[in-house]
Enzyme design. Structure first.
Site, PDB file in Angstrom:
ATOM      1  N   GLU A   1      -0.446   3.097   5.242  1.00  0.00           N
ATOM      2  CA  GLU A   1       0.625   2.106   5.378  1.00  0.00           C
ATOM      3  C   GLU A   1       1.896   2.623   4.701  1.00  0.00           C
ATOM      4  O   GLU A   1       1.835   3.132   3.570  1.00  0.00           O
ATOM      5  CB  GLU A   1       0.216   0.794   4.702  1.00  0.00           C
ATOM      6  CG  GLU A   1      -0.856   0.018   5.427  1.00  0.00           C
ATOM      7  CD  GLU A   1      -0.405  -0.422   6.806  1.00  0.00           C
ATOM      8  OE1 GLU A   1       0.726  -0.939   6.919  1.00  0.00           O
ATOM      9  OE2 GLU A   1      -1.175  -0.217   7.760  1.00  0.00           O
TER      10      GLU A   1
ATOM     11  N   GLY B   1      16.863  17.439  -2.676  1.00  0.00           N
ATOM     12  CA  GLY B   1      15.717  17.746  -3.517  1.00  0.00           C
ATOM     13  C   GLY B   1      15.950  17.574  -5.006  1.00  0.00           C
ATOM     14  O   GLY B   1      15.355  18.291  -5.816  1.00  0.00           O
TER      15      GLY B   1
ATOM     16  N   HIS C   1       9.671   6.041  -4.119  1.00  0.00           N
ATOM     17  CA  HIS C   1      10.438   5.178  -3.214  1.00  0.00           C
ATOM     18  C   HIS C   1      11.472   4.414  -4.029  1.00  0.00           C
ATOM     19  O   HIS C   1      11.152   3.891  -5.100  1.00  0.00           O
ATOM     20  CB  HIS C   1       9.500   4.197  -2.500  1.00  0.00           C
ATOM     21  CG  HIS C   1      10.234   3.314  -1.532  1.00  0.00           C
ATOM     22  ND1 HIS C   1      10.699   3.785  -0.324  1.00  0.00           N
ATOM     23  CD2 HIS C   1      10.618   2.019  -1.612  1.00  0.00           C
ATOM     24  CE1 HIS C   1      11.339   2.796   0.300  1.00  0.00           C
ATOM     25  NE2 HIS C   1      11.299   1.714  -0.449  1.00  0.00           N
TER      26      HIS C   1
END
Ligand code: GAR
Length: 197
Positions: free
Chosen positions: A144, A12, A110
């Protein structure tokens, strides 16, 4: 004020960067929950130490029943009054059934310059491809995987001798700058793209 739920699966460090940033003056977001699919995630204790409500929902309890796991996760998040969700190293794929009700209100980070290298092992894949640079992306979550409108990107050069680990560490440093900066803007209603450095 936007109440922000943060979902994690591990240490985290991005979550902590978001908490630190939301503690600063003038932020339109406040943390209402840190939740993990892994009860052992060390980030849960780190969030609790900072006085943030935490929840663990072990996905393994649900076997193959992904909709049941997601329904329970949704209930926990809404019970905490969340207005939006930040995925921060949350390593479960979320289906359309979960994502759609949070459309426009859920962010993810990401570790790649999307649309390159969706999915796992992005650092190794960038090195393997001989890329000159790599980085990270914050985007809105759509059904997606690792898709959805890009809100920010930070670039990192790939240097000779980089391993997936050395590159990941350098990208992570940039993640800690990018994600808080994007969330601060997003919580204030600004969805324009941010590019670092
Ligand atoms: C981060 O590098 C994040 O970008 C990545 O996991 C790491 C979590 O680190 N996320 C993904 O790969 C999502 N597909 P953290 O727990 O220290 O924030």
């Amino acid at each position: 004020m936007k109440r922000v739920a943060i979902l994690i699966s591990g240490g985290g460090s991005n979550m902590l960067a978001l908490l630190d940033s939301m503690a600063e003056p003038g932020h339109c977001g406040m943390p209402c929950l840190v939740a993990s699919n892994d009860p052992q995630a060390s980030g849960l204790a780190r969030a609790a130490e900072r006085g943030v409500a935490t929840a663990a929902l072990d996905h393994r309890r649900f076997g193959k029943d992904r909709p049941a796991f997601e329904a329970e996760l949704h209930r926990i998040i809404t019970d905490h009054g969340a207005d939006m969700i930040c995925l921060a190293g949350f390593m479960r794929v979320l289906t359309a059934g979960f994502v759609t009700p949070w459309s426009g209100r859920m962010l993810n980070i990401h570790p790649s310059l999307l649309p390159k290298y969706r999915g796992l092992h992005s650092h190794a894949r960038a090195i393997e491809a001989g890329d000159a640079e790599h980085g990270c992306t914050v985007h809105e979550v759509t059904p997606e995987l690792d898709d959805g409108p890009i809100l920010g990107q930070a670039r990192v050069p790939i240097i000779e001798g980089d391993t997936p680990e050395t590159l990941a560490a350098r990208v992570l440093t940039m993640e800690h700058r990018l994600y808080p900066a994007v969330l601060r803007r997003f919580a204030a209603g600004d969805r324009t793209q941010l590019f670092l450095p």
